[in-house]
Design a protein around this motif. Structure first.
Motif, PDB file in Angstrom:
ATOM      1  N   SER A 173       1.296   5.663   5.982  1.00 50.51           N
ATOM      2  CA  SER A 173       0.289   5.910   4.953  1.00 50.51           C
ATOM      3  C   SER A 173      -0.789   6.861   5.463  1.00 50.51           C
ATOM      4  N   ASP A 174      -1.233   6.660   6.699  1.00 49.21           N
ATOM      5  CA  ASP A 174      -2.248   7.534   7.277  1.00 49.21           C
ATOM      6  C   ASP A 174      -1.738   8.969   7.409  1.00 49.21           C
ATOM      7  N   ARG A 209       1.451   4.267  -2.936  1.00 50.14           N
ATOM      8  CA  ARG A 209       1.312   5.692  -2.634  1.00 50.14           C
ATOM      9  C   ARG A 209       2.550   6.467  -3.090  1.00 50.14           C
ATOM     10  N   ARG A 210       3.704   5.886  -2.890  1.00 43.77           N
ATOM     11  CA  ARG A 210       4.945   6.603  -3.187  1.00 43.77           C
ATOM     12  C   ARG A 210       5.350   6.549  -4.658  1.00 43.77           C
ATOM     13  N   ARG A 222       1.410   1.345   8.148  1.00 44.33           N
ATOM     14  CA  ARG A 222       0.062   1.906   8.031  1.00 44.33           C
ATOM     15  C   ARG A 222       0.011   3.329   8.598  1.00 44.33           C
ATOM     16  N   GLU A 234       0.835  -1.201   0.000  1.00 46.98           N
ATOM     17  CA  GLU A 234       0.000   0.000   0.000  1.00 46.98           C
ATOM     18  C   GLU A 234       0.873   1.256   0.000  1.00 46.98           C
ATOM     19  N   LEU A 235       1.881   1.295   0.860  1.00 47.63           N
ATOM     20  CA  LEU A 235       2.764   2.459   0.932  1.00 47.63           C
ATOM     21  C   LEU A 235       3.578   2.597  -0.348  1.00 47.63           C
ATOM     22  N   GLU A 248      -2.234  11.194   4.510  1.00 46.50           N
ATOM     23  CA  GLU A 248      -3.601  11.679   4.316  1.00 46.50           C
ATOM     24  C   GLU A 248      -3.984  12.728   5.355  1.00 46.50           C
TER      25      GLU A 248
END
Length: 472
Positions: A389-390, A75-76, A386, A71-72, A393
């Motif tokens: 990642s949070d 995002r990157r 996580r 997930e990270l 946002e």
């Protein structure tokens, strides 16, 4: 991804009990449920044979860590699809006993010390932990015996298990009486642990959203590239978490007090990808503050409150380094009468009833791996990923907290059954060799696998405390 070995296997999308557990862990981490189908598995039912569902539990711990990394990574690299994740039971089982596979110039790693074992008492069993010299000295002082197994056995045989537990604990040593699951459930510490989530997560302030520098989306994608991790952990669980962050590209600097050496083989097994430096928090606060000013993540593995006098409480760290992720690990949890006690995986197994479940009629047993340590390590790494990642946002300094006793509760919640016969799955596909400052090493590869992710650590472990206490 690594090629699968040429043995009988079953590749499938995770389902049933394993799928339910992974989805539950991912939800507890605040992950998007729609991402869970990105995980597939190579199931090998014979590995990590036990009465408790260790294989499924271990796979779920690794799976959510790999999914958080994927997930990270997405995002990157500017968004797009989440890389596919694969959980191979063979890789997981090999990594969960990585210390047993370690070889240094052909020499096997040392296991438990002679005084770290089960002992009969007047009314049952007690387990001691004396791998470190200072713990061994405190144990012998509490018992009033020389360093002789026969003398220790004689001293313990005439005392009750609970009496030994309290006397050794009061002396700063480590001994835990064997309990049944029912006896542990009635304990006040079990009640405190039961109130905790598996991975505690909290936003600490309103620090600005984290701005990540984009990373290359090609082969060897490193979702933690450019991040600095201050590693104040010891033994297995914490170092497994930081070893995983190092695999994913973080600059991990482990700090130890000069007068408290790590066990050499333990340092080698968990030191991949990291640098190791010495720093005395009592006399070099300025040096620590310089490191903290540049850190993105601080991971601690000491007893709750033990580092507070050095200004390392969660609140103090966030105040001095807004936007930091603080990750904390303990044996028994941050609250309850045992919160301040020392503890290790083997002792938590004994207190929580796991050793009784896994044992036979006449003797306590143990899990097929130090699964509480390894599983908690991957859960802690997942929580950090996580949180990062949070932050992208919503910002905010973040807390991530785990405890071996809470992990034990999660494992035992599924109940027990008959032990599954062990399968003959060779570890060779998940082992590697390389030269290092410590010698020629054979070691277990990380089980954290996602499409385009790293296959091995960028650097081998070096000598304990040999690096400068500074960021690269």
């Amino acid at each position: 991804m690594r090629p699968a070995p040429s043995v009988c296997l079953d590749v499938r999308v995770l389902h049933s009990r394993a799928m339910t557990r992974l989805a539950s862990f991912w939800s507890g981490l605040g992950g998007e449920p729609a991402l869970v189908p990105r995980v597939s598995a190579v199931e090998r039912p014979g590995v990590l044979s036990s009465r408790l569902p260790v294989r499924e539990f271990a796979g779920a711990c690794v799976g959510v860590c790999a999914l958080a990394a994927a997930e990270l990574a997405a995002r990157r690299t500017g968004g797009g699809g989440i890389p596919a994740v694969r959980v191979d039971d063979g890789a997981v089982a090999t990594a969960f006993v990585s210390e047993r596979h370690l070889r240094t110039d052909g020499r096997a790693a040392e296991g438990f010390a002679p005084l770290s074992r089960f002992w009969r008492t007047a009314d049952g069993w007690v387990r001691t932990h004396a791998n470190y010299p200072h713990h061994r000295a405190r144990l012998l002082s509490a018992l009033g015996t020389p360093e002789d197994p026969d003398a220790v056995a004689a001293a313990l045989a005439g005392r009750s298990a609970r009496e030994v537990e309290e006397a050794v604990t009061a002396a700063g040593g480590l001994a835990v009486a064997l309990r049944t699951p029912e006896e542990w459930a009635a304990h006040e510490q079990a009640a405190a642990v039961a109130r905790l989530p598996l991975v505690e997560r909290a936003r600490l302030d309103s620090a600005p959203a984290r701005e990540f520098v984009a990373v290359d989306g090609g082969e060897g994608l490193l979702p933690a590239a450019g991040l600095r991790v201050l590693d104040l952990t010891r033994v297995i669980a914490g170092p497994v978490a930081t070893r995983t962050l190092a695999l994913l590209g973080a600059d991990v600097l482990r700090l130890d007090p000069p007068r408290l050496p790590e066990l050499p083989d333990q340092h080698a097994d968990t030191g991949f990808g990291k640098r190791s430096a010495l720093l005395d928090l009592a006399s070099d606060r300025e040096g620590f503050e310089e490191l903290l000013a540049g850190a993105d993540v601080v991971v601690t593995g000491y007893r709750p409150g033990a580092l507070d006098r050095f200004g390392l409480s969660v609140e103090a760290l966030a105040e001095r380094r807004p936007g930091v992720v603080v990750a904390q690990l303990s044996a028994w949890g941050a609250t309850g009468p045992w919160a301040g006690r020392r503890g290790f995986d083997s002792l938590v197994q004994v207190a929580t009833g796991i050793a009784r479940v896994e044992g036979g009629r006449d003797r306590p047993g143990a899990l097929p791996a130090q699964a509480l340590d390894h599983g908690t390590g991957y859960l802690l790494a997942a929580g950090v990923l996580r949180a990062l990642s949070d932050q992208a946002e919503a910002g905010g300094s973040r807390l991530v907290r785990v405890a071996l006793a809470r992990t034990a509760e999660e494992l035992t919640a599924s109940g027990s059954g008959e032990a599954v016969p062990g399968g003959e799955v060779p570890a060779t596909p998940w082992l590697a060799e390389r030269d290092s400052p410590l010698g020629r090493l054979r070691y277990a590869l990380s089980p954290v696998e996602f499409e385009g992710g790293p296959r091995d650590w960028a650097r081998p472990p070096g000598a304990w405390g040999a690096d400068a206490a500074r960021w690269l």
